[in-house]
Design an enzyme around this catalytic site. Structure first.
Site, PDB file in Angstrom:
ATOM      1  CB  VAL A   1      -0.957   0.045   1.218  1.00  0.00           C
ATOM      2  CG1 VAL A   1      -1.957  -1.093   1.162  1.00  0.00           C
ATOM      3  CG2 VAL A   1      -0.177   0.032   2.528  1.00  0.00           C
ATOM      4  CB  SER A   2       0.752   4.314  -1.771  1.00  0.00           C
ATOM      5  OG  SER A   2      -0.607   4.701  -1.669  1.00  0.00           O
ATOM      6  CB  THR A   3      -0.956   6.474   2.386  1.00  0.00           C
ATOM      7  OG1 THR A   3      -2.253   5.835   2.390  1.00  0.00           O
ATOM      8  CG2 THR A   3      -0.736   7.155   1.045  1.00  0.00           C
TER       9      THR A   3
ATOM     10  CD  GLN B   1      -3.639   3.150   0.445  1.00  0.00           C
ATOM     11  OE1 GLN B   1      -2.436   3.342   0.269  1.00  0.00           O
ATOM     12  NE2 GLN B   1      -4.480   2.929  -0.545  1.00  0.00           N
TER      13      GLN B   1
END
Length: 213
Positions: A73-75, A78
């Site tokens: 996931v990127s952040t 998340q």
């Protein structure tokens, strides 16, 4: 006869190869009997055979390939999604009795130096991977996933995607965040410019990206 020495039949069982293989090894000099009687009976040292068998098993273990389950996931927002991905991957691999390792990443989709991704690529390039399992295609890389899939194809690595839906909404949202990240990186330079045109362009790009969130 000393029990420390065994005939060719027992030697083949200890090494896990056929008698003919042992004979071939003798011809090529790979493994010679410890002595041969006048009647051409071959005898092998049990201790030496066990040592060879141990080395062979260790080499086989080192050459054993594994399944890698990759989640990303990127952040930080998340993290729950990351946990769900890992749970799904573990359940799938366990259900199929795979010998597996879960590798996960949390970081920008524009970052190709993520620790987990580098570990995955190293394993692929060093022929340590039997199969790659991901929840969705876009959970591998934002851009460049096809290159990784090509490496897998070249290396004979099976790729399993649990959910083959395109996940377009999530992709667009995260892509917009990545665009904002790029804009942020270059914003200082643009605002430092005397060009009013550059500042207006930056503003429009920022607004467009935010509209996608």
């Amino acid at each position: 006869m000393n029990s420390d020495f065994v005939p060719i039949g027992q030697a083949s069982k200890i090494l896990g190869v056929s008698i003919q293989t042992l004979r071939n090894w003798e011809k090529t000099g790979r493994l010679l009997p410890d002595f041969v009687s006048a009647g051409r009976t071959r005898r092998y040292s049990r201790r030496r055979l066990l040592s060879i068998a141990g080395l062979t098993n260790q080499e086989a273990k080192e050459d054993q390939k594994t399944t890698i389950a990759y989640a990303w996931v990127s952040t930080n927002e998340q993290k729950e999604d990351l946990s769900r991905q890992i749970e799904l991957l573990e359940l799938f691999c366990a259900k199929n009795s795979f010998t597996y390792e879960v590798i996960s990443d949390l970081g920008s989709g524009m970052n190709y130096r993520k620790k987990g991704l580098k570990k995955l690529l190293d394993a692929l390039l060093n022929d340590k991977v039997e199969r790659l399992v991901i929840t969705q295609k876009d959970r591998l890389l934002r851009f460049g996933a096809e290159l990784v899939f090509t490496i897998c194809e070249t290396k004979g690595v099976e790729v399993i995607i649990l959910n083959k839906g395109d996940g377009a909404v999530g992709f667009e949202e995260e892509l917009a965040k990545d665009v904002l990240e790029i804009i942020t990186v270059f914003s200082a330079k643009l605002y430092g410019s005397r060009s009013k045109k550059n500042r207006e362009l930056l503003k429009k790009l920022t607004e467009t990206a935010k509209d996608q969130l």
